[in-house]
Scaffold this motif. Structure first.
Motif, mmCIF file in Angstrom:
data_model
loop_
_atom_site.group_PDB
_atom_site.id
_atom_site.type_symbol
_atom_site.label_atom_id
_atom_site.label_comp_id
_atom_site.label_asym_id
_atom_site.label_seq_id
_atom_site.Cartn_x
_atom_site.Cartn_y
_atom_site.Cartn_z
ATOM 1 N N UNK A 188 5.192 -31.291 52.097
ATOM 2 C CA UNK A 188 6.451 -30.621 52.430
ATOM 3 C C UNK A 188 7.006 -29.812 51.264
ATOM 4 N N UNK A 189 6.727 -30.221 50.041
ATOM 5 C CA UNK A 189 7.226 -29.443 48.903
ATOM 6 C C UNK A 189 6.614 -28.046 48.845
ATOM 7 N N UNK A 190 5.511 -27.857 49.565
ATOM 8 C CA UNK A 190 4.873 -26.546 49.664
ATOM 9 C C UNK A 190 5.209 -25.856 50.984
ATOM 10 N N UNK A 191 6.080 -26.468 51.772
ATOM 11 C CA UNK A 191 6.463 -25.909 53.052
ATOM 12 C C UNK A 191 5.413 -26.101 54.130
ATOM 13 N N UNK A 192 4.528 -27.067 53.931
ATOM 14 C CA UNK A 192 3.445 -27.316 54.884
ATOM 15 C C UNK A 192 3.563 -28.713 55.485
ATOM 16 N N UNK A 193 3.018 -28.856 56.683
ATOM 17 C CA UNK A 193 2.812 -30.178 57.270
ATOM 18 C C UNK A 193 1.335 -30.527 57.088
ATOM 19 N N UNK A 194 0.996 -31.763 57.354
ATOM 20 C CA UNK A 194 -0.402 -32.171 57.294
ATOM 21 C C UNK A 194 -1.223 -31.404 58.329
ATOM 22 N N UNK A 195 -0.638 -31.127 59.494
ATOM 23 C CA UNK A 195 -1.333 -30.315 60.510
ATOM 24 C C UNK A 195 -1.572 -28.894 60.013
ATOM 25 N N UNK A 196 -0.574 -28.307 59.342
ATOM 26 C CA UNK A 196 -0.753 -26.964 58.764
ATOM 27 C C UNK A 196 -1.927 -26.971 57.786
ATOM 28 N N UNK A 197 -1.918 -27.976 56.916
ATOM 29 C CA UNK A 197 -2.946 -28.066 55.886
ATOM 30 C C UNK A 197 -4.341 -28.174 56.510
ATOM 31 N N UNK A 198 -4.467 -29.009 57.543
ATOM 32 C CA UNK A 198 -5.756 -29.185 58.204
ATOM 33 C C UNK A 198 -6.249 -27.860 58.795
ATOM 34 N N UNK A 199 -5.358 -27.100 59.368
ATOM 35 C CA UNK A 199 -5.726 -25.791 59.930
ATOM 36 C C UNK A 199 -6.144 -24.838 58.813
ATOM 37 N N UNK A 200 -5.383 -24.803 57.730
ATOM 38 C CA UNK A 200 -5.731 -23.942 56.598
ATOM 39 C C UNK A 200 -7.105 -24.304 56.034
ATOM 40 N N UNK A 201 -7.405 -25.594 55.923
ATOM 41 C CA UNK A 201 -8.709 -26.034 55.422
ATOM 42 C C UNK A 201 -9.822 -25.545 56.344
ATOM 43 N N UNK A 202 -9.657 -25.759 57.648
ATOM 44 C CA UNK A 202 -10.690 -25.329 58.590
ATOM 45 C C UNK A 202 -10.927 -23.830 58.515
ATOM 46 N N UNK A 203 -9.852 -23.058 58.460
ATOM 47 C CA UNK A 203 -10.008 -21.601 58.386
ATOM 48 C C UNK A 203 -10.607 -21.180 57.050
ATOM 49 N N UNK A 204 -10.206 -21.826 55.962
ATOM 50 C CA UNK A 204 -10.725 -21.441 54.640
ATOM 51 C C UNK A 204 -12.214 -21.737 54.509
ATOM 52 N N UNK A 205 -12.714 -22.697 55.261
ATOM 53 C CA UNK A 205 -14.128 -23.066 55.194
ATOM 54 C C UNK A 205 -14.987 -22.330 56.222
ATOM 55 N N UNK A 206 -14.369 -21.517 57.068
ATOM 56 C CA UNK A 206 -15.087 -20.803 58.123
ATOM 57 C C UNK A 206 -15.497 -19.415 57.647
ATOM 58 N N UNK A 207 -16.617 -18.904 58.190
ATOM 59 C CA UNK A 207 -17.023 -17.540 57.845
ATOM 60 C C UNK A 207 -15.893 -16.554 58.158
ATOM 61 N N UNK A 208 -15.646 -15.671 57.242
ATOM 62 C CA UNK A 208 -14.607 -14.648 57.359
ATOM 63 C C UNK A 208 -13.212 -15.249 57.525
#
Length: 164
Positions: free
Chosen positions: A41-61
């Protein structure tokens, strides 16, 4: 093996040890999820947000079809759509139409989303290590992997059957 019938009059009750293990699993999961969510939360994220960001960051393009992202994050399509709308408002992701499927939509990591995951990931990994991994011996970490693998496989199979 089928799902237990709710009207079964002779249930196979959990032993005291099984009940304790089940309840400890539930408590550990809920408490760990709550702690990690608070720390993001100190970064303005939820755990769900973070999980989505991780999945997208690890995906092609840095993009995924919304349906694949829903499967990867074990969310319903509608819940993911609402989540992505909130993340779009924060400029973390955008949606793009799929050129070869008019009904398909991609979730795409923005530059701000990429910068955010790069900044937050080291802290999050340190917190996962501190709150979870460092509380266990290497043998217990391996045992958890061995124990949860068939449970996850079973539940994913059931989830896939529900969709067919």
């Amino acid at each position: 093996m089928s799902t237990a019938e709710p009207d079964n009059l002779d249930p196979n009750w959990l032993t005291a040890g099984e009940q304790r293990a089940w309840r400890m699993h539930l408590a550990a999961h809920k408490l760990l999820e709550h702690r990690l969510d608070r720390e993001l939360q100190e970064f303005g994220l939820s755990l769900n947000d973070y999980e989505i960001l991780v999945n997208l960051s690890e995906s092609p393009l840095h993009r995924m079809r919304m349906s694949d992202l829903a499967d990867a994050t074990i969310q319903s399509r509608s819940r993911l759509s609402h989540q992505i709308a909130r993340m779009e408002a924060a400029s973390l992701v955008t949606r793009e139409s799929c050129p070869d499927d008019r009904r398909g939509t991609f979730a795409v990591l923005t530059e701000h989303g990429w910068d955010t995951i790069q900044r937050v990931a080291p802290m999050h990994v340190a917190n996962v290590r501190y709150h979870f991994i460092d509380r266990l011996t290497p043998e217990l970490v391996k045992a958890l992997d061995v124990a949860y693998t068939p449970v996850v496989a079973h539940l994913l199979r059931l989830r896939a059957e529900e969709r067919t």
